[in-house]
Every structure is written in C-alpha cells, then in structure tokens.
Motif scaffolding. Structure first.
Motif, PDB file in Angstrom:
ATOM      1  N   LEU A 201       0.861  -1.184   0.000  1.00 50.52           N
ATOM      2  CA  LEU A 201       0.000   0.000   0.000  1.00 50.52           C
ATOM      3  C   LEU A 201       0.893   1.228   0.000  1.00 50.52           C
ATOM      4  O   LEU A 201       1.806   1.339   0.821  1.00 50.52           O
ATOM      5  CB  LEU A 201      -0.905   0.010   1.240  1.00 50.52           C
ATOM      6  CG  LEU A 201      -1.959   1.114   1.329  1.00 50.52           C
ATOM      7  CD1 LEU A 201      -3.076   0.874   0.322  1.00 50.52           C
ATOM      8  CD2 LEU A 201      -2.540   1.197   2.743  1.00 50.52           C
ATOM      9  N   GLN A 202       0.637   2.159  -0.937  1.00 52.41           N
ATOM     10  CA  GLN A 202       1.446   3.371  -0.973  1.00 52.41           C
ATOM     11  C   GLN A 202       0.655   4.485  -1.638  1.00 52.41           C
ATOM     12  O   GLN A 202      -0.262   4.234  -2.433  1.00 52.41           O
ATOM     13  CB  GLN A 202       2.743   3.141  -1.747  1.00 52.41           C
ATOM     14  CG  GLN A 202       2.550   2.961  -3.242  1.00 52.41           C
ATOM     15  CD  GLN A 202       3.865   2.772  -3.980  1.00 52.41           C
ATOM     16  OE1 GLN A 202       4.765   2.098  -3.506  1.00 52.41           O
ATOM     17  NE2 GLN A 202       3.973   3.360  -5.161  1.00 52.41           N
ATOM     18  N   PRO A 203       0.996   5.738  -1.303  1.00 53.05           N
ATOM     19  CA  PRO A 203       0.318   6.869  -1.949  1.00 53.05           C
ATOM     20  C   PRO A 203       0.803   7.038  -3.384  1.00 53.05           C
ATOM     21  O   PRO A 203       1.955   6.745  -3.711  1.00 53.05           O
ATOM     22  CB  PRO A 203       0.734   8.062  -1.083  1.00 53.05           C
ATOM     23  CG  PRO A 203       2.064   7.662  -0.510  1.00 53.05           C
ATOM     24  CD  PRO A 203       1.979   6.176  -0.298  1.00 53.05           C
ATOM     25  N   VAL A 204      -0.078   7.487  -4.251  1.00 58.28           N
ATOM     26  CA  VAL A 204       0.278   7.895  -5.612  1.00 58.28           C
ATOM     27  C   VAL A 204      -0.297   9.293  -5.826  1.00 58.28           C
ATOM     28  O   VAL A 204      -0.865   9.883  -4.912  1.00 58.28           O
ATOM     29  CB  VAL A 204      -0.240   6.899  -6.674  1.00 58.28           C
ATOM     30  CG1 VAL A 204       0.500   5.575  -6.569  1.00 58.28           C
ATOM     31  CG2 VAL A 204      -1.742   6.692  -6.572  1.00 58.28           C
ATOM     32  N   GLU A 205      -0.150   9.824  -7.023  1.00 59.41           N
ATOM     33  CA  GLU A 205      -0.544  11.206  -7.267  1.00 59.41           C
ATOM     34  C   GLU A 205      -2.049  11.409  -7.148  1.00 59.41           C
ATOM     35  O   GLU A 205      -2.826  10.455  -7.145  1.00 59.41           O
ATOM     36  CB  GLU A 205      -0.040  11.685  -8.637  1.00 59.41           C
ATOM     37  CG  GLU A 205      -0.745  11.087  -9.835  1.00 59.41           C
ATOM     38  CD  GLU A 205      -0.125   9.794 -10.319  1.00 59.41           C
ATOM     39  OE1 GLU A 205      -0.362   9.425 -11.487  1.00 59.41           O
ATOM     40  OE2 GLU A 205       0.594   9.130  -9.543  1.00 59.41           O
ATOM     41  N   ASP A 206      -2.427  12.668  -7.017  1.00 63.76           N
ATOM     42  CA  ASP A 206      -3.839  13.088  -6.963  1.00 63.76           C
ATOM     43  C   ASP A 206      -4.565  12.582  -5.729  1.00 63.76           C
ATOM     44  O   ASP A 206      -5.779  12.360  -5.754  1.00 63.76           O
ATOM     45  CB  ASP A 206      -4.601  12.635  -8.222  1.00 63.76           C
ATOM     46  CG  ASP A 206      -4.039  13.261  -9.492  1.00 63.76           C
ATOM     47  OD1 ASP A 206      -3.544  14.399  -9.415  1.00 63.76           O
ATOM     48  OD2 ASP A 206      -4.100  12.612 -10.545  1.00 63.76           O
ATOM     49  N   GLY A 207      -3.827  12.370  -4.640  1.00 63.06           N
ATOM     50  CA  GLY A 207      -4.459  11.997  -3.383  1.00 63.06           C
ATOM     51  C   GLY A 207      -4.964  10.578  -3.307  1.00 63.06           C
ATOM     52  O   GLY A 207      -5.735  10.232  -2.415  1.00 63.06           O
ATOM     53  N   ARG A 208      -4.522   9.726  -4.238  1.00 64.50           N
ATOM     54  CA  ARG A 208      -4.949   8.329  -4.244  1.00 64.50           C
ATOM     55  C   ARG A 208      -3.911   7.438  -3.562  1.00 64.50           C
ATOM     56  O   ARG A 208      -2.793   7.859  -3.296  1.00 64.50           O
ATOM     57  CB  ARG A 208      -5.155   7.843  -5.678  1.00 64.50           C
ATOM     58  CG  ARG A 208      -6.277   8.526  -6.423  1.00 64.50           C
ATOM     59  CD  ARG A 208      -6.239   8.197  -7.907  1.00 64.50           C
ATOM     60  NE  ARG A 208      -5.113   8.832  -8.575  1.00 64.50           N
ATOM     61  CZ  ARG A 208      -4.750   8.567  -9.822  1.00 64.50           C
ATOM     62  NH1 ARG A 208      -5.420   7.660 -10.531  1.00 64.50           N
ATOM     63  NH2 ARG A 208      -3.734   9.203 -10.376  1.00 64.50           N
TER      64      ARG A 208
END
Length: 370
Positions: A201-208
């Motif tokens: 699980l990790q953050p990606v762009e645009d707050g997703r």
C-alpha cells in the motif's frame, strides 16, 4: 501486404520498450515501436520508483515531480503482532503507470521513434535472416532485430516458463483514503503480510493510494475465487489494512487482476536477433518494488549492446549475470513470506534488516549505465 522494414522493431510500449526506443533514438538509429493499446491505461503494478528507476528516467529528462510523482521515504513491514519501519536507503517516488508510460511514449515519439498505437502483434516468426511481425490490422513489419517487450503478455509461440514462484494471482485497486488515514500512511510504502500472500500500500498522485497484492490460488479459492470474498479475508487477517481502508472510496469499478505470472523467471538464452526485455527477461517478486527498474535497465542495456554490434545472446548473458543472484534471493524471500508470514517477525529483532534486504535485491549500482 508488403512488410514494412525497420532497423529495430520494438514490440511493446511499456517501460522496457520505451527505454530501448529512447536509447536508440538518442544514438540516431531508426526504431519502430508497436504498442497494443490505443491510449493510456492502468496496469497491475505496485508503481514504486526506486533510485535505479529514477536514474534511468533522468537519462531522458523525465521530470517526475512535474508528472505529479509522490516522494517516498520509508518502508513499513506490517505483521500480525506489530509494525517494523525503516528509512528507505535510497530516494524513491511513486507514480501511476498510466501517467509514466504515456510520458515515455511521448518522449520516444518526440525523439524520432515511429510509435504505432493500437498495433497488437499476433504472430512473430523468422523470415530468412530477419523476423516478421504480423499486426492484428493486417500490416506486417520486418526487422533483423526484434526487441520483445510485451510485459506480462506472452506472444503466441514465445511463452515463458512457469517460473520458480508459481500459483500467485495479483490484484490492484486504487482508493481514496480518509484524510486521517492518508496522513497516517504518509510518505511510506506498507508491506502487509497475511496467510497466503502479501499486499503493498502506498500513496500515488492526486491523493490516491495504490493497493497491490498477491495471493495464492489455494487461498483465493477458499474465499470464493473473487474480490468480494477476498476483501473480508484480508480484513480478518490484516486488521491494519482494515483500519487503513475504513471509510475509503474505491476508485475503480473492479480490481485489475493478473495470473500465471512467472515470478523468479530469468531468461537463459535468446534466438539470434530476438532481445528479451522487462518481464520477458526477468520477473522479480512484487515486494521488491524493482520490476520497473529492471524493465528500464534491460532496455538500456539491450540498446547498449545493439549499438556496439553485439548479438542478443551477449546481452542476455550479461543481464543474467547482473540480476540472477538477486532475483533468486528475492524469490526465496517471497516464497517464505507467503508460506510462513510469521517468520518475518525476525525483522523486529534485527534493526535495519528491511533496508539491507532492499539493497540486496536491487540492481547493483555498478551495473547501471552511466
């Protein structure tokens, strides 16, 4: 139809295919790239960009922050009985493949590569001293050098062996977490173990956030062989994940899936004029987060040998010597995590173990093209 001749023909427009195309174009050589998709699309991928990935993208002036990439600083190993966290021993980012792949294809086209979209290759066969690729729309392309960069998809007649870590099914879903959970996840990659598999699980762009996981076929079958049955199983055996996703919004209508992935596969040899790149050359287990780096590295190394006038076999042997031991270690670790997740408790007893493992399963720094 008369075949279209190309000095170099690249089958597949993912990271590996785009990298070899960019390297050839930089050297002033002609290349035709055949990409099966019409437009940007999601792929089953953890979307972790390691230092090696960043290195190769920088060779072609890909501006990751401008594309929206998120900087990552740490890794958390989430166990049933606690969490172990380490700083990443290198700079890292995350960026969705739909954005990154399109950026590389755009760079390739701008550099002079002939990029043919919606061009799925259905047949590839030798034709005298060359190879002939037949496209679904009836066209055919001929070249003495084929760069096979089809990722997880095998061309008919060119299937890879099953690999040494078999029977795993991959799932991927994007979520929008609650503000509190997103803040708690922070700039970290979380590796979450559960009986029968593991998730990242990790953050990606645009707050997703990107949830990508592997599960054994046996485990999936026990919960009904579907996502609806798998999610409650994950929450039951990984309470941390349930907490993260409480109140989260799914951003895809259904998860992306992939099966029959030959983890542990390392291409041993090659036929004359056929260059295996990316997942067609080496398939490292997902927890390492190095699949994208291997794709880019293989493309750059293949181009380097091609430009020197070497045969494909020479490239394949060098790639195997660079990655073979690290791929084998990563595969053994992945097998252990799936079979005995509790064994990972050792990470709580050995400070810095996660960082050491991250370093030991990556492309050697001395192997990177400068």
């Amino acid at each position: 139809m008369t075949p279209i001749d190309a000095e170099a023909l690249i089958v597949g427009g993912g990271l590996a295919g785009s990298m070899v195309a960019l390297e050839l174009a930089k050297a002033g050589r002609g290349a035709v790239l055949l990409e099966r998709s019409k437009a940007a699309h999601h792929k089953v991928c953890g979307e972790f960009l390691s230092a090696e990935t960043i290195h190769y993208l920088a060779r072609h002036n890909v501006d990751l922050p401008a594309l929206g990439a998120i900087s990552l600083h740490s890794v958390r190993l989430v166990l049933r009985r606690g969490i172990v966290e380490d700083r990443l021993p290198f700079a890292a980012y995350s960026l969705t493949r739909s954005v990154l792949d399109e950026a590389l294809l755009t760079h390739a086209a701008a550099a002079g590569v002939v990029v043919e979209r919606n061009s799925a290759v259905e047949h590839l066969q030798p034709q005298g001293a060359a190879w002939c690729a037949s496209v679904r729309d009836g066209r055919s392309f001929r070249s003495a050098n084929i760069f096979l960069a089809t990722g997880k998809h095998d061309l008919r007649g060119f299937s890879r062996p099953a690999g040494t870590h078999r029977g795993l099914i991959a799932f991927k879903m994007y979520y929008r977490l609650t503000p509190q959970q997103h803040a708690q996840l922070g700039a970290a990659v979380e590796l979450i173990l559960f009986p029968g598999g593991y998730a990242g699980l990790q953050p990606v762009e645009d707050g997703r956030v990107n949830l990508c996981l592997l599960v054994t076929g046996k485990c999936l079958k026990s919960v009904g062989s579907n996502w609806a049955g798998l999610v409650p199983y994950l929450f039951r055996h990984a309470p941390h994940l349930e907490e993260r996703l409480r109140g989260a919004v799914s951003l895809l209508d259904a998860p992306l899936t992939a099966s029959h992935i030959p983890y542990g596969h390392m291409q041993a040899a090659s036929r004359d004029g056929l260059w295996h790149l990316g997942d067609q050359a080496a398939v490292i287990p997902s927890f390492c987060g190095d699949g994208m780096a291997i794709a880019l590295h293989s493309g750059a190394v293949a181009a380097h040998h091609f430009l020197k006038g070497d045969r494909a076999e020479t490239y394949q042997l060098q790639l195997r010597s660079q990655l073979g031991r690290r791929l084998a270690l990563a595969t053994r670790l992945s097998q252990a995590m799936v079979a005995w997740p509790e064994a990972a408790q050792i990470a709580r007893l050995v400070p810095g173990l996660l960082s050491r493992i991250a370093s030991m399963t990556r492309i050697p720094d001395t192997a990177l093209l400068r």
